[in-house]
Scaffold this active site. Sequence first.
Site, PDB file in Angstrom:
ATOM      1  N   THR A 423      -6.033  10.356  -5.052  1.00 30.16           N
ATOM      2  CA  THR A 423      -5.852  10.569  -3.666  1.00 30.16           C
ATOM      3  C   THR A 423      -6.688  13.000  -3.502  1.00 30.16           C
ATOM      4  O   THR A 423      -6.720  13.752  -4.554  1.00 30.16           O
ATOM      5  CB  THR A 423      -5.543  10.635  -2.131  1.00 30.16           C
ATOM      6  OG1 THR A 423      -4.217  11.444  -2.438  1.00 30.16           O
ATOM      7  CG2 THR A 423      -4.750   9.453  -2.299  1.00 30.16           C
ATOM      8  N   THR A 441      -9.065   7.832  -2.402  1.00 31.07           N
ATOM      9  CA  THR A 441      -8.807   7.581  -3.620  1.00 31.07           C
ATOM     10  C   THR A 441      -8.381   7.039  -4.556  1.00 31.07           C
ATOM     11  O   THR A 441      -9.348   6.038  -3.657  1.00 31.07           O
ATOM     12  CB  THR A 441      -6.914   7.410  -2.946  1.00 31.07           C
ATOM     13  OG1 THR A 441      -5.497   6.971  -4.377  1.00 31.07           O
ATOM     14  CG2 THR A 441      -7.025   6.180  -2.367  1.00 31.07           C
TER      15      THR A 441
END
Length: 612
Positions: A423, A441
């Site tokens: 992420t 992400t």
Amino acid sequence: MTLQWPLVRRAAWRLVAALALAGCTSQPTAPSAPDLPPLPGDVALVTHKPGWAFSRFGVAAANPLATAAGLQILQAGGSAVDAAVAVQMVLTLVEPQSSGIGGGAFLLHWDGQAVQAWDGRETAPAAADERLFLGADGKPVPFQQAVVGGRSVGVPGAVRLLEAAHRAHGRLPWSQLLQPAIGLAERGFAVSARLHQQLAEEQALRSDPQARAYFYRADGSPHPVGTLLRNPALAAVLRRIAAEGSAALHTGPVADDIVRRVRGHVGAPGRLAAADLAGYAAKQREPLCTDWLASYRVCGMPPPSSGHLAIMQILGILERLPLLPDPLRGDQPGMRAGAPSADWLHAYTEAARLAFADRAQYVADPDFVDAPPGGWGSLLDDAYLQQRAGLVGERSLGRATPGTPGGTRSAWAPMADQPEHGTSHISIVDAQGRAVAMTTTIEAVFGSRLMSDGGTGLAGGFLLNNQLTDFALAPTDAQGRPVANRVQPGKRPRSSMSPTLVFDRRTGQLLMSLGSPGGPAIIHFTAKTLLGSLPWGLNAQQAIDLPNFGSFNGPTVLEAGRFAPATVAALKARGHTVVETDLPSGLQALQRTPTGWFGGADPRREGVVMGE
């Protein structure tokens, strides 16, 4: 920045002592305890960040080139959402290991009147089922085996999310927002120290011919730091998206290439189909907004994110425990200034154990799993949090059990610990005061290790996510009870991503936009920054700089080299199993000040804040 709160809390949360970040260096990772869930795979390259002040608008992102793209859009009169589109497209190029157009995102937006929650989380293909990650023996395959290949790839949602948010809140033409990324992909960008080190440590990525040819030299070594890396395939794909919108990714030759690579993977073919890509839709969900202390209203994502619920359970339980003096005190022998005391860490990590027990039991895609009686808010109900706080004693619980929000015990089985990675986070405030907090992400570092060139036949491209490994690999427990977060067709996996907006409870004024990467540790990184920036009175940079800590309902985890031996000994004396390890957060935050905004970026990564 001066904030008001009741005097009784002012004494309890008083900041004492200066931070001790300056000059710290990355520490070796300590052996982990047997029941410590694997933490995010990342590198900690610590660089001092000064914090940045602005009067009109600001952008905080994980790479200077991405931040600069967002700033360019704001200077051209773009909105916070416009800038987020530009930032994400550049991150696809310059931080490909963390996020990109092959992944998903959660986005919170403040338009000056209301908060909106946009869900661009990946979904399981229609052909997926709960046995997706089970071997021939009926047992889950090893986690890394589950990650690498087509089997782990979910339907990406980031571009559809950004397109939908832009349709609602954009000011500049969509095509204009992709030009910074297209130009950089064509001209090339300098390989950063973080990308180089992660490529050097990565093994599975070399097994993908497209990725190997792009990221590595002929001898198999990664391109050196500073190498100008061009990505003509990504430039071509982004040109199509600029002209056609998200349809260019979800249909046509780009989608065909994604499906071919996922289904054709040797060893771990996936089940993604063209219809899955074509049918994906981002969702608007009702944001969760929770009052905290006397002064703040904290807004975050609802499930399938577990982030806001867990953060506010932890903070809510802490609020209901006996007040502890000076969380950052440095007045005891052996204490280190700028690090929470052992007493405070005991209280925090016990609250975290209780919150993570509930997270494992209850939280999953709300389109597939009902909330506890009374809705998701029952997990934050005053009486329930008071009851959970009553379980915190002088000695550590070790491992907490889930509670019964709404008074009814769940039939679900708790989800076993699994790694959760990856992420990137973006925080933006524009000249009109509109704000974005977006966490994005592809899951693990370099995702599924599959790279698509979008059918262009050119070098480079974009990486595909491995988001399906955020589902429980084992769909049931030993008693045959189903896990709420098991694989089901069309389902969105549970996430820890925690984009957060904070408001003044009395005036409704926006005070902060913040968030972080870091798998399940996102919850602790974000909670720490909320505590530091608001009741403890630090500025956003100082709060980000604080040592990281937490528990995932197992050992107490402390950032290596940041806590005094006396603190560790005191925790062990109270029954804690303590693990000291790297905890490389990637926090970004923007905080209102009397003269505008102040931005902070995590010294553990390469992000910066820019604005005017």
